[in-house]
Design an enzyme around this catalytic site. Structure first.
Site, PDB file in Angstrom:
ATOM      1  N   ASP A  30      -6.847  64.197 -11.554  1.00  0.00           N
ATOM      2  CA  ASP A  30      -6.591  63.916 -12.973  1.00  0.00           C
ATOM      3  C   ASP A  30      -6.708  65.175 -13.838  1.00  0.00           C
ATOM      4  O   ASP A  30      -7.452  65.200 -14.824  1.00  0.00           O
ATOM      5  CB  ASP A  30      -7.579  62.862 -13.486  1.00  0.00           C
ATOM      6  CG  ASP A  30      -7.635  61.627 -12.614  1.00  0.00           C
ATOM      7  OD1 ASP A  30      -6.567  61.206 -12.123  1.00  0.00           O
ATOM      8  OD2 ASP A  30      -8.741  61.093 -12.412  1.00  0.00           O
ATOM      9  N   GLU A 220      -0.313  54.390 -16.828  1.00  0.00           N
ATOM     10  CA  GLU A 220      -1.675  54.825 -17.167  1.00  0.00           C
ATOM     11  C   GLU A 220      -1.638  56.312 -17.471  1.00  0.00           C
ATOM     12  O   GLU A 220      -0.576  56.928 -17.551  1.00  0.00           O
ATOM     13  CB  GLU A 220      -2.632  54.531 -16.003  1.00  0.00           C
ATOM     14  CG  GLU A 220      -2.285  55.262 -14.704  1.00  0.00           C
ATOM     15  CD  GLU A 220      -3.304  55.041 -13.611  1.00  0.00           C
ATOM     16  OE1 GLU A 220      -4.437  54.640 -13.935  1.00  0.00           O
ATOM     17  OE2 GLU A 220      -2.982  55.297 -12.435  1.00  0.00           O
TER      18      GLU A 220
END
Length: 681
Positions: A30, A220
């Site tokens: 991420d 997302e």
């Protein structure tokens, strides 16, 4: 807790820096990249192996580290900045510290992160602040009200207004107040949908608005940025069919708008699904020194576990209308390799059709360990195949050669070229039977070999390398350019002196004359006299050559070179590597002019050579070293001779077959002491 991350664990070479993944001593996912203080700072999540009691097949994250780099090659770990143990409102055993972000505003750094709260369900998003991007960070006592979700991203617009985006009930966005810790706007009460088998949830107060114009399907990890007049909202998106229990993997997609909160015009894909079915992807885009980069994650270091991931980087390009060109993930990654590093060229930037990569046999069946990537090689299947490896810096090369790890059948050749498959040839490798006698020293065909070659051309600055197959297929593992020790320097106009031991180091050397010599046992007196007295070029025992002067020897056109040896023994083998067509099976000629301040009688010429040699002083033969010799100082001495006052001309010829040719020579006085007060031009 500061380290420079430039290598794999377990002894993997340093030279693998500047390739994907970029952090190799821990799992990182991420990634949010930001440019602060002329450096790139990387704020990823931190995948760990789940401890006992946690779900073993799921994501597990307990803290955050921050990394920085000035070259996108060497990444410094500044250590842990926030832990689930230090978040006042968070669950200290939640292991849910997913994708974060960090921005700078009004002299402070604001770190945004999700976490499971101590009470209740779902996720909240907190803020920690610091005076420096490396920290230390102080967590706010409460999360941001009205934000229920994960994966925060903050965009600070050109006018200073900040916007926050997050994943929760779709992708949402909202203005932030100037304190960067509160939403700017009223919260809405939303009734939460009831999950099957679960009690009904009370309504929630949620801020912001859902981002309109995005495609259907699971989304997302929003990352928003501005480029020119366009705002970009990018996000992981599942475009595959999820019916009937299917679980397709994520792409990276994007939409554009003229407003930071939309409505958005969906444009398409930035990166397609990972080829190995790694379930997730998550990313950020950043401009650094005029180039845009995509930071994303993949499970390169844990190919059997896609819940333990690692950060990768590749370049991004934009079209004239502002749309983003699709990025194809590479093992090459970004950053600059020094040519003197071992370049894992099988981790190429791009390749022609048909090129494949595969594991080395020793790696194909072994049990993988954390942080350990597979060893690869690239196969160029046929003539015309190529691979390109971007951004190699040649500025550190001087007198260099290249070493390659390769596997090919006999009668195959391949080239290393500059910039393209038709670019200038840097080095060429001929995989032929003749190479048995050359520097390749092949024992058998189609085996992994370490091959060396001189350079036909040395690139300048930073450029791309391209390996091209010129015949049958070839497999390539790595390439490395090496500087030779400085064996020679160009002679100057100022006269030289013998060294303190009397050895003469200034010479005019002729590029080697090719000889067909299978063994040095042929170096008998008769053989050598035939070779050394043969006329190879015009006036060979009287000429006083000049630097770069050319002579014709049979089919060879050779040049003289005015050089000073850095060693007492003149390394002809290294001279031949740089200037000659071959290094073995050679006849060398050398000339030097010596000015003596006086007449010296009863002196001796003392010489040594690797290979046989003959020496002439002022046109007269004074010494023959015959047989298969190794270079030893004063290996042979002449009869008593005279050095006359003024100019003296010393010549020698050295012949060798498969050995490393060199020679040394000095004059000894009648007491066998070195004569050092000579002048050498």
């Amino acid at each position: 807790m500061k380290r420079i991350l430039s290598m794999f664990l377990l002894g993997v070479p340093l030279a693998l820096a500047a390739q994907n993944p970029v952090v190799r001593d821990q799992f990182t996912a991420d990634p949010t990249a930001r440019v602060f203080n002329n450096k790139v700072y990387l704020f990823p999540s931190h995948d760990i192996t789940p401890p006992e009691g946690q779900r073993q097949d799921w994501f597990c994250m307990a803290d955050y580290h921050v990394f920085s780099s000035e070259n996108l090659t060497d990444w410094q770990d500044h250590g842990m900045i926030v832990s689930q143990q230090t978040v006042p409102w968070g669950n200290p055993t939640g292991y849910s510290m997913w994708a974060p972000d960090c921005v700078f505003k009004d002299g402070r750094y604001y770190f945004f992160f999700p976490n499971a709260p101590k009470e209740g369900r779902g996720f909240a998003i907190g803020v920690a602040t610091a005076d420096r991007p490396e920290g230390p960070y102080t967590c706010e006592p409460e999360p941001i009200k009205g934000v229920s979700g994960i994966d925060p991203c903050v965009l600070v617009d050109n006018d200073g207004q900040a916007y926050i985006y997050w994943s929760g009930m779709g992708i949402r966005g909202a203005k932030l107040k100037s304190n960067m810790k509160e939403l700017d706007g009223e919260l809405q009460e939303i009734k939460m949908p009831r999950r099957e088998g679960m009690p009904e949830m009370p309504p929630m107060k949620v801020g912001g608005q859902e981002m309109k114009g995005l495609p259907d399907g699971f989304k997302e990890g929003p990352f928003a940025f501005r480029r020119g007049d366009w705002y970009y909202l990018t996000f992981p998106w599942v475009r595959g069919d999820t019916s009937n229990g299917a679980n397709p993997t994520e792409t990276l997609a994007y939409a554009m708008s003229k407003s930071p909160l939309g409505p958005w015009d969906f444009k398409g894909i930035i990166m397609a699904e990972h080829a190995n079915s790694c379930w997730t992807n998550h990313h950020s885009l950043v401009e650094y020194k005029g180039q845009w980069y995509l930071f994303y994650h993949h499970n390169d270091l844990s190919p059997r576990d896609d819940k333990r991931r690692s950060v990768c980087i590749d370049k991004v390009a934009f079209n004239a209308d502002g749309t983003i060109q699709e990025v194809h993930p590479t093992l090459r990654g970004v950053g600059i390799n020094q040519a003197t590093e071992r370049i894992e060229i099988d981790r190429y930037s791009s390749a022609s059709a048909g090129v494949t990569t595969d594991n080395h046999p020793s790696d194909s069946t072994r049990q993988l360990k954390p942080y350990t990537p597979l060893g690869l090689h690239a196969t160029l299947p046929a003539k015309g195949s190529w691979i390109r490896y971007n951004d190699v810096d040649f500025s550190s090369l001087a007198d260099a050669y290249v070493v390659v790890s390769a596997k090919a059948s006999d009668n195959t050749s391949f080239c290393i070229r500059e910039k393209s498959a038709t670019g200038r040839v840097i080095a060429k490798f001929e995989m032929t039977v003749k190479s048995q006698q050359g520097p390749f020293r092949r024992d058998m065909s189609n085996q992994w070999l370490t091959l060396t070659s001189p350079l036909e051309y040395t690139p300048q600055g930073t450029t791309d390398l391209v390996v091209t197959c010129e015949g049958e297929g070839v497999s390539i593992d790595w390439v490395q350019f090496k500087n030779r020790p400085k064996y020679f320097s160009a002679s100057t106009a100022t006269a030289a002196k013998p060294d303190d031991a009397g050895f003469i180091r200034r010479w005019m050397l002729l590029e080697p004359i090719k000889q067909d010599i299978r063994s040095n046992i042929v170096f008998t007196n008769t053989y050598l006299r035939d070779v050394f007295t043969k006329t190879w070029f015009k006036n060979q025992l009287t000429v006083l050559p000049k630097d770069k002067q050319k002579v014709k020897v049979d089919k060879q056109t050779l040049a003289w070179h005015a050089l000073d040896s850095e060693n007492y023994n003149v390394k002809l083998f290294r001279f031949a590597e740089r200037y000659g067509d071959q290094t073995y099976g050679s006849l060398f000629w050398a000339v030097t002019v010596i000015d003596s301040p006086c007449d010296y009688d009863n002196v001796r010429l003392a010489a040594g050579s690797n290979g046989a040699s003959m020496w002439w002083l002022n046109g007269e033969e004074v010494l023959l070293l015959e047989g298969d010799r190794r270079m030893v100082e004063d290996d042979g001495m002449s009869q008593r001779i005279s050095l006359k006052k003024g100019t003296n001309v010393l010549r020698c010829a050295v012949i060798n077959g498969p050995g490393l040719s060199d020679f040394c020579v000095r004059f000894l006085d009648e007491n066998l002491k070195p004569i050092t007060n000579l002048s050498v031009r």
